[in-house]
Design a protein around this motif. Structure first.
Motif, PDB file in Angstrom:
ATOM      1  N   ILE A  92      41.520  62.663  60.816  1.00 57.07           N
ATOM      2  CA  ILE A  92      42.114  64.228  61.339  1.00 57.07           C
ATOM      3  C   ILE A  92      42.264  63.741  63.129  1.00 57.07           C
ATOM      4  CG2 ILE A  92      40.307  65.798  60.304  1.00 57.07           C
ATOM      5  CD1 ILE A  92      38.481  65.830  62.533  1.00 57.07           C
ATOM      6  N   VAL A  93      42.434  62.714  63.382  1.00 52.14           N
ATOM      7  CA  VAL A  93      43.303  62.126  64.798  1.00 52.14           C
ATOM      8  C   VAL A  93      44.242  60.997  64.332  1.00 52.14           C
ATOM      9  CG1 VAL A  93      42.393  61.966  67.362  1.00 52.14           C
ATOM     10  CG2 VAL A  93      40.724  62.279  65.036  1.00 52.14           C
ATOM     11  N   SER A  94      45.370  61.431  63.642  1.00 54.43           N
ATOM     12  CA  SER A  94      46.385  60.640  63.173  1.00 54.43           C
ATOM     13  C   SER A  94      47.245  61.087  63.311  1.00 54.43           C
ATOM     14  CB  SER A  94      45.824  60.887  61.528  1.00 54.43           C
ATOM     15  OG  SER A  94      45.052  59.978  60.580  1.00 54.43           O
ATOM     16  N   THR A  95      48.024  62.464  62.942  1.00 54.36           N
ATOM     17  CA  THR A  95      49.275  62.278  63.503  1.00 54.36           C
ATOM     18  C   THR A  95      49.317  63.462  64.979  1.00 54.36           C
ATOM     19  OG1 THR A  95      49.110  64.255  62.806  1.00 54.36           O
ATOM     20  CG2 THR A  95      49.453  62.362  61.651  1.00 54.36           C
ATOM     21  N   ALA A  96      51.017  63.663  65.826  1.00 55.69           N
ATOM     22  CA  ALA A  96      51.289  63.845  66.382  1.00 55.69           C
ATOM     23  C   ALA A  96      50.789  66.089  66.166  1.00 55.69           C
ATOM     24  CB  ALA A  96      52.643  64.117  66.757  1.00 55.69           C
ATOM     25  N   GLU A  97      51.317  65.995  64.757  1.00 54.24           N
ATOM     26  CA  GLU A  97      49.947  67.365  64.195  1.00 54.24           C
ATOM     27  C   GLU A  97      48.395  67.284  64.949  1.00 54.24           C
ATOM     28  OE1 GLU A  97      51.672  70.893  63.766  1.00 54.24           O
ATOM     29  OE2 GLU A  97      53.682  69.404  64.840  1.00 54.24           O
ATOM     30  N   ASP A  98      47.817  66.143  64.462  1.00 53.05           N
ATOM     31  CA  ASP A  98      46.666  66.461  64.607  1.00 53.05           C
ATOM     32  C   ASP A  98      46.233  66.564  66.307  1.00 53.05           C
ATOM     33  OD1 ASP A  98      46.176  66.157  61.430  1.00 53.05           O
ATOM     34  OD2 ASP A  98      45.817  64.029  62.441  1.00 53.05           O
ATOM     35  N   LEU A  99      47.033  65.851  66.855  1.00 52.93           N
ATOM     36  CA  LEU A  99      46.641  66.208  68.605  1.00 52.93           C
ATOM     37  C   LEU A  99      46.463  67.457  69.120  1.00 52.93           C
ATOM     38  CD1 LEU A  99      48.011  62.264  70.021  1.00 52.93           C
ATOM     39  CD2 LEU A  99      45.490  63.108  69.353  1.00 52.93           C
ATOM     40  N   LYS A 100      48.246  67.706  68.353  1.00 49.25           N
ATOM     41  CA  LYS A 100      47.697  69.908  69.167  1.00 49.25           C
ATOM     42  C   LYS A 100      46.974  70.079  68.216  1.00 49.25           C
ATOM     43  CE  LYS A 100      52.252  73.021  68.486  1.00 49.25           C
ATOM     44  NZ  LYS A 100      50.991  74.100  67.475  1.00 49.25           N
ATOM     45  N   PHE A 101      46.167  70.404  67.288  1.00 50.14           N
ATOM     46  CA  PHE A 101      45.935  71.562  66.796  1.00 50.14           C
ATOM     47  C   PHE A 101      44.133  71.090  67.536  1.00 50.14           C
ATOM     48  CE2 PHE A 101      41.219  71.521  63.886  1.00 50.14           C
ATOM     49  CZ  PHE A 101      41.792  72.851  63.837  1.00 50.14           C
ATOM     50  N   ILE A 102      44.442  69.665  68.072  1.00 55.89           N
ATOM     51  CA  ILE A 102      42.732  68.957  68.926  1.00 55.89           C
ATOM     52  C   ILE A 102      43.414  70.170  70.307  1.00 55.89           C
ATOM     53  CG2 ILE A 102      41.530  67.654  69.922  1.00 55.89           C
ATOM     54  CD1 ILE A 102      42.436  66.089  67.598  1.00 55.89           C
ATOM     55  N   PHE A 103      43.868  69.885  70.438  1.00 53.39           N
ATOM     56  CA  PHE A 103      44.468  70.186  71.835  1.00 53.39           C
ATOM     57  C   PHE A 103      44.890  71.797  72.530  1.00 53.39           C
ATOM     58  CE2 PHE A 103      45.590  65.334  72.854  1.00 53.39           C
ATOM     59  CZ  PHE A 103      44.598  65.530  72.894  1.00 53.39           C
ATOM     60  N   GLU A 104      44.713  72.022  71.087  1.00 53.42           N
ATOM     61  CA  GLU A 104      45.116  73.850  71.406  1.00 53.42           C
ATOM     62  C   GLU A 104      44.285  74.991  70.734  1.00 53.42           C
ATOM     63  OE1 GLU A 104      48.208  74.873  68.836  1.00 53.42           O
ATOM     64  OE2 GLU A 104      49.814  74.150  69.995  1.00 53.42           O
ATOM     65  N   ALA A 105      43.144  74.271  70.499  1.00 48.04           N
ATOM     66  CA  ALA A 105      41.764  74.864  69.678  1.00 48.04           C
ATOM     67  C   ALA A 105      41.136  74.507  71.286  1.00 48.04           C
ATOM     68  CB  ALA A 105      41.243  74.078  68.766  1.00 48.04           C
ATOM     69  N   VAL A 106      41.144  73.395  71.433  1.00 45.78           N
ATOM     70  CA  VAL A 106      40.126  73.756  73.183  1.00 45.78           C
ATOM     71  C   VAL A 106      41.020  72.804  74.167  1.00 45.78           C
ATOM     72  CG1 VAL A 106      37.524  72.428  73.710  1.00 45.78           C
ATOM     73  CG2 VAL A 106      38.019  72.734  71.400  1.00 45.78           C
ATOM     74  N   GLU A 140      56.029  57.723  61.294  1.00 41.58           N
ATOM     75  CA  GLU A 140      55.912  58.984  61.193  1.00 41.58           C
ATOM     76  C   GLU A 140      55.907  58.858  62.722  1.00 41.58           C
ATOM     77  OE1 GLU A 140      53.893  61.133  59.103  1.00 41.58           O
ATOM     78  OE2 GLU A 140      55.259  60.493  56.849  1.00 41.58           O
ATOM     79  N   ASN A 141      54.360  58.202  63.573  1.00 42.51           N
ATOM     80  CA  ASN A 141      54.250  58.696  65.024  1.00 42.51           C
ATOM     81  C   ASN A 141      55.229  57.534  66.064  1.00 42.51           C
ATOM     82  OD1 ASN A 141      51.573  60.137  64.512  1.00 42.51           O
ATOM     83  ND2 ASN A 141      50.968  58.310  64.259  1.00 42.51           N
ATOM     84  N   LYS A 142      55.544  58.999  66.840  1.00 42.90           N
ATOM     85  CA  LYS A 142      56.800  58.363  67.756  1.00 42.90           C
ATOM     86  C   LYS A 142      55.846  58.247  69.157  1.00 42.90           C
ATOM     87  CE  LYS A 142      59.318  59.086  64.417  1.00 42.90           C
ATOM     88  NZ  LYS A 142      59.731  57.635  63.373  1.00 42.90           N
ATOM     89  N   LEU A 143      55.714  57.427  69.474  1.00 40.85           N
ATOM     90  CA  LEU A 143      54.155  57.250  70.246  1.00 40.85           C
ATOM     91  C   LEU A 143      55.260  57.434  71.761  1.00 40.85           C
ATOM     92  CD1 LEU A 143      52.853  53.387  69.709  1.00 40.85           C
ATOM     93  CD2 LEU A 143      52.548  55.479  68.922  1.00 40.85           C
TER      94      LEU A 143
END
Length: 394
Positions: free
Chosen positions: A255-269, A288-291
């Motif tokens: 669940i901490v693998s993609t830019a979308e995962d990071l968006k979910f975590i940081f928007e949730a908290v 797929e991850n654009k660093l």
């Protein structure tokens, strides 16, 4: 200066001694109390003992090293699984945060990967120059999963194509190659003297039966909702480490693998104290991850940096390259950090992540990826690149 040069140290039993870390050009010591069982409280006494070890080395050698990042304060599996025991374990975690803050250590790296930390199928993959690197090949993971681990319904986790390739390769492997694969995938994590066995891994996987990706996400947010207010109060930052590799393994969700995962975590908290350990190798294993985009989008949430590069051979197949080579495009990453740094002048702790086993270090009892000379080369290259970028863009 964009980064505070840092070095991971596994404590008094680490073959790399504190006295040599300063020689590498580092100032920050990234360490953890591996001797404390996961889930138990890190006491002030234990934290101060580690600090005193660093200070004693400083006194003897006229250095100024300091403990700048905890890597890692591990999250108990029961918290990840959402079991009833998690509430007490989270309270213990809060106490550890409080004790670290009281001792002046305020950056905490952790991960939320079920059971396994990073996973490699050959921890001493020989390169053309004779040095060795860490390698991950999904075909080898399938071989282990289906033919050695014999996980129930393992075949359902993979495509027909990769199952066919795994079968063909498995039938061609020598006994030595099978032993290397098994040893690599069951390797103990640093600080874990027991390591994994087939049975221990099977039992761990069973505990995640029925836990979906969505449930694991919910369990992470539950944990963060509890601990981030404590971090805010004490001016501590938590920095989650991305999944390594950034895709599911052995049927476990990631669940901490993609830019979308990071968006979910940081928007949730949304608190800035809920942050990221930017690991260019973990995130960079997936094309797929654009660093640079991740750096730009989440720079304010990045509290700790791991710099390394992987060479992507094929999808789900990579080995760790020299720090300035491979797929990471390190120049672009450090330049992007410099552009962001100019806006707020934060100096981020950074360590060279992993390194090839090379030269006089070969054959010595280093944990794979953490020999001295390979990381020394990496840190020297990264320092030089940082220096060059700063001075060319003034």
């Amino acid at each position: 200066m964009i980064f505070e040069q840092s070095w991971r140290w596994y404590g008094p039993n680490d073959p790399v001694k504190l006295a040599t870390i300063k020689q590498a050009g580092a100032h920050g010591v990234v360490t953890a109390l591996h001797q404390i069982p996961v889930g138990e409280i890190w006491t002030k006494e234990a934290i101060k003992e580690r600090i005193s070890q660093i200070e004693e080395s400083n006194r003897l050698h006229s250095f100024k090293l300091h403990w700048n990042v905890v890597e890692s304060l591990p999250v108990h599996e029961f918290i990840k699984q959402g079991r009833p025991e998690r509430d007490q374990l989270i309270e213990n975690y809060k106490e550890s945060i409080k004790n670290l803050a009281a001792c002046g250590v305020k950056t905490i790296c952790y991960n939320f990967m079920p059971i396994l930390d990073w996973l490699r199928t050959n921890v001493r993959y020989e390169l053309e120059d004779g040095s060795t690197a860490l390698l991950h090949d999904m075909v080898d993971v399938v071989i282990f999963d289906v033919y050695m681990l014999q996980r129930e319904n393992a075949e359902q986790s993979y495509s027909d194509d990769i199952l066919m390739r795994a079968k063909a390769k498995y039938e061609s492997l020598s006994d030595h190659e099978i032993a290397v694969l098994k040893q690599s995938l069951l390797m103990a994590l640093p600080g874990d003297k027991d390591g994994f066995t087939i049975e221990k891994l099977k039992n761990g996987l069973k505990q995640y039966d029925g836990i979906s990706r969505e449930q694991l996400q919910e369990n992470l947010i539950y944990f963060l909702t509890e601990v981030i207010p404590v971090a805010e109060e004490l001016n501590v930052v938590l920095a989650i480490h991305p999944d390594d590799p950034p895709w599911p393994v052995f049927g476990l969700p990631r669940i901490v693998s993609t830019a979308e995962d990071l968006k979910f975590i940081f928007e949730a908290v949304p608190s800035v104290h809920n942050g990221l350990t930017f690991c260019s190798g973990s995130l960079g294993a997936s094309e797929e991850n654009k660093l640079t985009g991740i750096i730009e989008t989440w720079y304010k949430r990045i509290h700790f940096v791991h710099l390394r590069s992987v060479n992507r051979v094929a999808p789900y197949h990579f080995y760790e390259a020299n720090h300035l080579e491979g797929s990471a495009e390190m120049y672009n990453l450090i330049r992007k950090f410099y552009e962001c740094h100019k806006k707020d002048h934060r100096v981020l702790p950074m360590r060279p992540d992993h390194g090839h086993e090379m030269m006089d270090d070969q054959g010595k009892p280093y944990y794979p990826g953490y020999s001295a000379i390979g990381r020394l080369r990496g840190l020297a290259e990264l320092r030089g690149l940082e220096f060059g970028i700063i001075n060319s863009l003034k």
